[in-house]
Write an enzyme that holds these catalytic residues in place. Structure first.
Site, PDB file in Angstrom:
ATOM      1  N   PHE A   1      39.458  46.020  41.643  1.00 44.25           N
ATOM      2  CA  PHE A   1      40.836  47.454  42.261  1.00 44.25           C
ATOM      3  C   PHE A   1      41.472  45.950  40.782  1.00 44.25           C
ATOM      4  O   PHE A   1      41.256  44.955  40.023  1.00 44.25           O
ATOM      5  CB  PHE A   1      40.504  46.503  43.389  1.00 44.25           C
ATOM      6  CG  PHE A   1      41.833  46.941  43.954  1.00 44.25           C
ATOM      7  CD1 PHE A   1      42.425  48.076  44.645  1.00 44.25           C
ATOM      8  CD2 PHE A   1      43.211  45.781  44.554  1.00 44.25           C
ATOM      9  CE1 PHE A   1      43.556  48.197  45.051  1.00 44.25           C
ATOM     10  CE2 PHE A   1      44.622  46.041  45.150  1.00 44.25           C
ATOM     11  CZ  PHE A   1      44.345  47.230  45.048  1.00 44.25           C
ATOM     12  N   ASP A   2      42.361  46.759  41.079  1.00 40.08           N
ATOM     13  CA  ASP A   2      43.555  46.254  40.123  1.00 40.08           C
ATOM     14  C   ASP A   2      44.201  45.371  40.188  1.00 40.08           C
ATOM     15  O   ASP A   2      43.705  44.599  38.929  1.00 40.08           O
ATOM     16  CB  ASP A   2      44.126  47.910  39.498  1.00 40.08           C
ATOM     17  CG  ASP A   2      45.246  48.038  40.774  1.00 40.08           C
ATOM     18  OD1 ASP A   2      44.485  48.951  41.639  1.00 40.08           O
ATOM     19  OD2 ASP A   2      47.031  48.013  41.780  1.00 40.08           O
TER      20      ASP A   2
END
Ligand SMILES: *Cc1c(COP(=O)(O)O)cnc(C)c1O
Length: 460
Positions: free
Chosen positions: A122-123
């Site tokens: 995930f970012d």
């Protein structure tokens, strides 16, 4: 069982109903960035499913019991009991949200120069790995690259690539992170078979295997629906089995904790737990509150019980599937198969006339707001592409998508019918939609703060 929410409404919050001219003014003032809109300018908010869920009466009641003692509060022990029953991990720490949990876990686990492998980071997970001077490498399964494939577990990690990376003497792997469901990869689930095999490879190579478990209950539900041998199990049983396969987890509880704020770090290794505890005290708070109030810990404990209820998960999955059906019938393709927490519209396919450097996903997301006050976000070249200092797109993203995220227990079937009508309306005249150009583009976390301007349809 008909498509029906398994709850009724006790407290209501009015939603703003606006006119098109009002929305046009609001969007222009926001620099055509939905993150700059005020919530009172939004009719249906599908920006994120994070921290946006509705609290149940039982959660509200539990919150009243919150013990706000600095150390050793009763609320921590109630939270601990629920998490321990779910995960089987002996060391459990609250944190204020997912990214705080990741920062602490990776700082305790990784040395500079090491690599973190994942089905997809995930970012914020990627950012926390990279901030430590490490590399975050994604190994999604090959089926994930085909948006139209209805392969049931497109969230899986590529096991052959995982084995190769772990066997590569030039690659010092510090951790393998399995994101369930795979948020960066379209919210697709990971199969238990894939998790078990990945855990086994990690154990053989002596590398810690952790879950990024923000949507553990939704992953478990999709396993009961899609994976052979799991139809007779409860989501709670499947979730327990997933946690048992791993060495620990970090998670945002703003998703499947159904609270507005919260996170968790949990693990088996006592030495790693000791290092995490020190970082937790320095950065978040004493280990029995970890940046949360007693009230929030109580609401979390109750939310974690409610989120695995089959009736709740069945209704939520059905609502998303129904929206997917309505949107597809309106002529807009989505990433197949529909997951649970969001729908991903294929804007690239709907808007072939808008080239990637005019941000077709952003054009569609903006139009959904202008047409009906529906706020959602682009996941395409604006978010994921490479842009130069003048704001020109250098490398486009592989896909031009728009995410409609579905908050938990917030919107009813008639709200989703409204959203589908807005999508249908917008999809009627794709050739009339303007493209966009960046007029302000911050170097980091561009999509949150950038400003854009429409350019007439057909502008090269
Ligand atoms: C939301 C999310 C995070 C970050 O959590 P926050 O609570 O927003 O800080 C990390 N990983 C995944 C998979 C997420 O969905």
């Amino acid at each position: 069982m008909p498509l029906m929410e398994p709850y009724r409404i006790k407290v209501v919050e009015p939603i703003p109903i606006t006119t098109r001219p009002e929305r046009e003014r609001a969007m222009a003032a926001a620099g055509y960035n939905p993150f700059n809109l005020r919530a009172d300018q939004v009719t249906i908010d599908l920006l994120t499913d994070s921290g946006t869920g509705s609290i149940s009466a039982d959660q509200q009641a539990a919150g009243m019991r919150g013990d706000e003692s600095y150390a050793g509060g009763r609320s921590f022990y109630r939270f601990h009991e629920v998490v321990s029953d779910l995960t089987s991990y002996p060391h459990i720490f609250p944190a204020h949200q997912g990214r705080a949990a990741e920062r602490i876990l990776f700082a305790a686990l990784l040395r500079p120069g090491q690599t973190s492998l994942s089905n997809t980071h995930f970012d914020t997970t990627r950012a926390n790995v990279e901030l430590l001077g490490c590399e975050a490498r994604d190994l999604p399964c090959p089926e994930a690259r085909n948006l139209d494939s209805d392969f049931p577990f497109k969230g899986d990690i590529d096991l052959a690539e995982l084995e190769r990376a772990l066997g590569d003497p030039g690659c010092d792997v510090g951790v393998v992170v399995m994101t369930i469901t795979n948020n960066g990869g379209g919210g697709q689930p990971v199969s238990m078979a894939n998790m078990r095999a990945a855990a086994e490879v990690c154990r053989r190579h002596g590398v810690p295997f952790f879950l990024d478990a923000a949507r553990f209950a939704e992953n478990a539900w999709l396993v009961t629906q899609r994976e052979p041998g799991y139809a007779h199990k409860t989501p709670l049983e499947v979730a327990r089995e997933a946690f048992a396969l791993a060495d620990g987890c970090a998670a945002s509880l703003k998703k499947d904790g159904i609270v507005h704020m919260g996170g968790i770090i949990a693990m088996r290794d006592p030495e790693l737990a000791r290092r995490c505890e020190q970082l937790l005290i320095a950065g978040e708070g004493f280990p029995t509150y970890g940046g949360l109030s007693g009230r929030e810990l109580e609401m979390l404990a109750q939310g974690l019980r409610e989120v695995v209820e089959p009736d709740y998960l069945r209704s939520r999955a059905a609502a998303t599937a129904n929206l997917a059906r309505m949107v597809t019938e309106a002529g807009v393709d989505i990433v197949q198969p529909a997951g649970i927490h969001a729908l991903y519209l294929n804007a690239g396919r709907l808007l072939p006339g808008i080239p990637p450097h005019r941000f077709p996903g952003h054009a569609l997301a903006t139009e959904l707001y202008l047409a009906g006050g529906v706020r959602c976000v682009e996941l395409g070249s604006l978010f994921l592409g490479d842009v130069d200092a003048e704001g020109r797109l250098v490398t486009p993203a592989p896909f031009e998508l728009v995410r409609l995220a579905i908050p938990r227990r917030v919107y009813t079937q008639s709200h989703f019918e409204y959203v589908a009508e807005v999508v249908a309306e917008v999809a009627k005249n794709p050739e009339r939609m303007p493209g966009y150009r960046l007029v302000e583009s911050p170097a980091v976390l561009r999509h949150f703060k950038c400003r854009l301007e429409p350019v007439p349809p057909g502008t090269p």
